[in-house]
Design a protein around this motif. Structure first.
Motif, PDB file in Angstrom:
ATOM      1  N   ILE A  60       0.845  -1.204   0.000  1.00 35.31           N
ATOM      2  CA  ILE A  60       0.000   0.000   0.000  1.00 35.31           C
ATOM      3  C   ILE A  60       0.874   1.244   0.000  1.00 35.31           C
ATOM      4  O   ILE A  60       1.802   1.379   0.795  1.00 35.31           O
ATOM      5  CB  ILE A  60      -0.925   0.014   1.228  1.00 35.31           C
ATOM      6  CG1 ILE A  60      -1.806  -1.242   1.236  1.00 35.31           C
ATOM      7  CG2 ILE A  60      -1.775   1.284   1.249  1.00 35.31           C
ATOM      8  CD1 ILE A  60      -2.627  -1.414   2.496  1.00 35.31           C
ATOM      9  N   LEU A  61       0.555   2.164  -0.903  1.00 31.21           N
ATOM     10  CA  LEU A  61       1.238   3.460  -0.983  1.00 31.21           C
ATOM     11  C   LEU A  61       0.251   4.533  -0.549  1.00 31.21           C
ATOM     12  O   LEU A  61      -0.816   4.676  -1.149  1.00 31.21           O
ATOM     13  CB  LEU A  61       1.719   3.727  -2.411  1.00 31.21           C
ATOM     14  CG  LEU A  61       2.349   5.079  -2.683  1.00 31.21           C
ATOM     15  CD1 LEU A  61       3.652   5.241  -1.891  1.00 31.21           C
ATOM     16  CD2 LEU A  61       2.619   5.259  -4.166  1.00 31.21           C
ATOM     17  N   LEU A  62       0.593   5.258   0.518  1.00 32.55           N
ATOM     18  CA  LEU A  62      -0.239   6.360   0.982  1.00 32.55           C
ATOM     19  C   LEU A  62       0.393   7.676   0.552  1.00 32.55           C
ATOM     20  O   LEU A  62       1.565   7.927   0.847  1.00 32.55           O
ATOM     21  CB  LEU A  62      -0.369   6.345   2.509  1.00 32.55           C
ATOM     22  CG  LEU A  62      -1.503   5.517   3.060  1.00 32.55           C
ATOM     23  CD1 LEU A  62      -1.090   4.084   3.145  1.00 32.55           C
ATOM     24  CD2 LEU A  62      -1.922   6.035   4.382  1.00 32.55           C
ATOM     25  N   LEU A  63      -0.369   8.497  -0.122  1.00 30.20           N
ATOM     26  CA  LEU A  63       0.074   9.823  -0.526  1.00 30.20           C
ATOM     27  C   LEU A  63      -0.542  10.833   0.437  1.00 30.20           C
ATOM     28  O   LEU A  63      -1.758  10.994   0.479  1.00 30.20           O
ATOM     29  CB  LEU A  63      -0.365  10.119  -1.966  1.00 30.20           C
ATOM     30  CG  LEU A  63       0.087   9.107  -3.027  1.00 30.20           C
ATOM     31  CD1 LEU A  63      -0.481   9.475  -4.385  1.00 30.20           C
ATOM     32  CD2 LEU A  63       1.598   9.012  -3.057  1.00 30.20           C
ATOM     33  N   ALA A  64       0.298  11.470   1.223  1.00 32.99           N
ATOM     34  CA  ALA A  64      -0.175  12.442   2.215  1.00 32.99           C
ATOM     35  C   ALA A  64      -0.162  13.819   1.563  1.00 32.99           C
ATOM     36  O   ALA A  64       0.860  14.479   1.508  1.00 32.99           O
ATOM     37  CB  ALA A  64       0.717  12.406   3.444  1.00 32.99           C
ATOM     38  N   ARG A  65      -1.328  14.235   1.070  1.00 30.72           N
ATOM     39  CA  ARG A  65      -1.427  15.501   0.351  1.00 30.72           C
ATOM     40  C   ARG A  65      -2.173  16.568   1.140  1.00 30.72           C
ATOM     41  O   ARG A  65      -1.750  17.695   1.224  1.00 30.72           O
ATOM     42  CB  ARG A  65      -2.122  15.256  -0.988  1.00 30.72           C
ATOM     43  CG  ARG A  65      -1.328  14.301  -1.865  1.00 30.72           C
ATOM     44  CD  ARG A  65      -2.060  13.893  -3.132  1.00 30.72           C
ATOM     45  NE  ARG A  65      -2.623  15.028  -3.802  1.00 30.72           N
ATOM     46  CZ  ARG A  65      -3.822  15.018  -4.377  1.00 30.72           C
ATOM     47  NH1 ARG A  65      -4.585  13.955  -4.323  1.00 30.72           N
ATOM     48  NH2 ARG A  65      -4.263  16.078  -4.984  1.00 30.72           N
ATOM     49  N   ARG A  66      -3.322  16.220   1.699  1.00 29.30           N
ATOM     50  CA  ARG A  66      -4.151  17.213   2.382  1.00 29.30           C
ATOM     51  C   ARG A  66      -4.035  17.135   3.902  1.00 29.30           C
ATOM     52  O   ARG A  66      -4.032  18.157   4.571  1.00 29.30           O
ATOM     53  CB  ARG A  66      -5.619  17.040   1.965  1.00 29.30           C
ATOM     54  CG  ARG A  66      -5.882  17.372   0.513  1.00 29.30           C
ATOM     55  CD  ARG A  66      -7.342  17.164   0.136  1.00 29.30           C
ATOM     56  NE  ARG A  66      -7.791  15.783   0.342  1.00 29.30           N
ATOM     57  CZ  ARG A  66      -7.648  14.801  -0.536  1.00 29.30           C
ATOM     58  NH1 ARG A  66      -7.048  15.028  -1.686  1.00 29.30           N
ATOM     59  NH2 ARG A  66      -8.096  13.587  -0.277  1.00 29.30           N
ATOM     60  N   ASP A  67      -3.976  15.925   4.440  1.00 27.01           N
ATOM     61  CA  ASP A  67      -4.018  15.750   5.895  1.00 27.01           C
ATOM     62  C   ASP A  67      -2.890  14.816   6.324  1.00 27.01           C
ATOM     63  O   ASP A  67      -3.046  13.598   6.357  1.00 27.01           O
ATOM     64  CB  ASP A  67      -5.381  15.186   6.302  1.00 27.01           C
ATOM     65  CG  ASP A  67      -5.604  15.189   7.802  1.00 27.01           C
ATOM     66  OD1 ASP A  67      -4.602  15.217   8.558  1.00 27.01           O
ATOM     67  OD2 ASP A  67      -6.773  15.154   8.221  1.00 27.01           O
ATOM     68  N   HIS A  68      -1.738  15.397   6.630  1.00 30.46           N
ATOM     69  CA  HIS A  68      -0.559  14.613   6.970  1.00 30.46           C
ATOM     70  C   HIS A  68      -0.781  13.753   8.218  1.00 30.46           C
ATOM     71  O   HIS A  68      -0.392  12.581   8.250  1.00 30.46           O
ATOM     72  CB  HIS A  68       0.655  15.521   7.177  1.00 30.46           C
ATOM     73  CG  HIS A  68       1.133  16.149   5.913  1.00 30.46           C
ATOM     74  ND1 HIS A  68       1.934  17.269   5.913  1.00 30.46           N
ATOM     75  CD2 HIS A  68       0.953  15.835   4.609  1.00 30.46           C
ATOM     76  CE1 HIS A  68       2.219  17.606   4.677  1.00 30.46           C
ATOM     77  NE2 HIS A  68       1.630  16.749   3.869  1.00 30.46           N
ATOM     78  N   ALA A  69      -1.407  14.309   9.246  1.00 28.20           N
ATOM     79  CA  ALA A  69      -1.618  13.564  10.491  1.00 28.20           C
ATOM     80  C   ALA A  69      -2.500  12.345  10.256  1.00 28.20           C
ATOM     81  O   ALA A  69      -2.202  11.249  10.744  1.00 28.20           O
ATOM     82  CB  ALA A  69      -2.228  14.468  11.564  1.00 28.20           C
ATOM     83  N   GLU A  70      -3.560  12.499   9.511  1.00 31.40           N
ATOM     84  CA  GLU A  70      -4.452  11.374   9.227  1.00 31.40           C
ATOM     85  C   GLU A  70      -3.742  10.318   8.382  1.00 31.40           C
ATOM     86  O   GLU A  70      -3.911   9.118   8.618  1.00 31.40           O
ATOM     87  CB  GLU A  70      -5.722  11.860   8.509  1.00 31.40           C
ATOM     88  CG  GLU A  70      -6.714  10.771   8.185  1.00 31.40           C
ATOM     89  CD  GLU A  70      -7.371  10.139   9.403  1.00 31.40           C
ATOM     90  OE1 GLU A  70      -8.116   9.166   9.207  1.00 31.40           O
ATOM     91  OE2 GLU A  70      -7.160  10.583  10.548  1.00 31.40           O
TER      92      GLU A  70
END
Length: 92
Positions: free
Chosen positions: A8-18
């Protein structure tokens, strides 16, 4: 069980903490998780610091596309490779 483990690749664009919270949580199920911060540097907030601790416990080393960050950098080519070589892409 091995058939259900995903890359799984998560792209943290809008909500880094989430994104950090979700990344750490996905490792509970044995998934291989990669987290990439995008758009802007990660803000120095108590919430982000708490989530960063969870990443350490989950043994996730985040990466970034942001030049000013003190994290491993992904250029466009390496980001494209990461996108193509994963089972699931999530964006937060």
């Amino acid at each position: 069980m091995a058939d259900t483990i995903k890359s799984i690749l998560l792209l943290a664009r809008r909500d880094h903490a989430e994104a950090m919270r979700v990344a750490a949580g996905l490792t509970i199920f044995g998934h291989q998780v990669r987290l990439v911060f995008m758009d802007r540097p990660v803000a120095d907030t108590p919430e982000n610091a708490e989530q960063a601790e969870l990443l350490e416990l989950a043994e996730i080393t985040p990466e970034t596309t942001v030049q000013a960050e003190d994290l491993p950098q992904l250029d466009r080519s390496r980001l494209a490779e990461a996108l193509m070589s994963t089972d699931v892409v999530m964006s937060f």
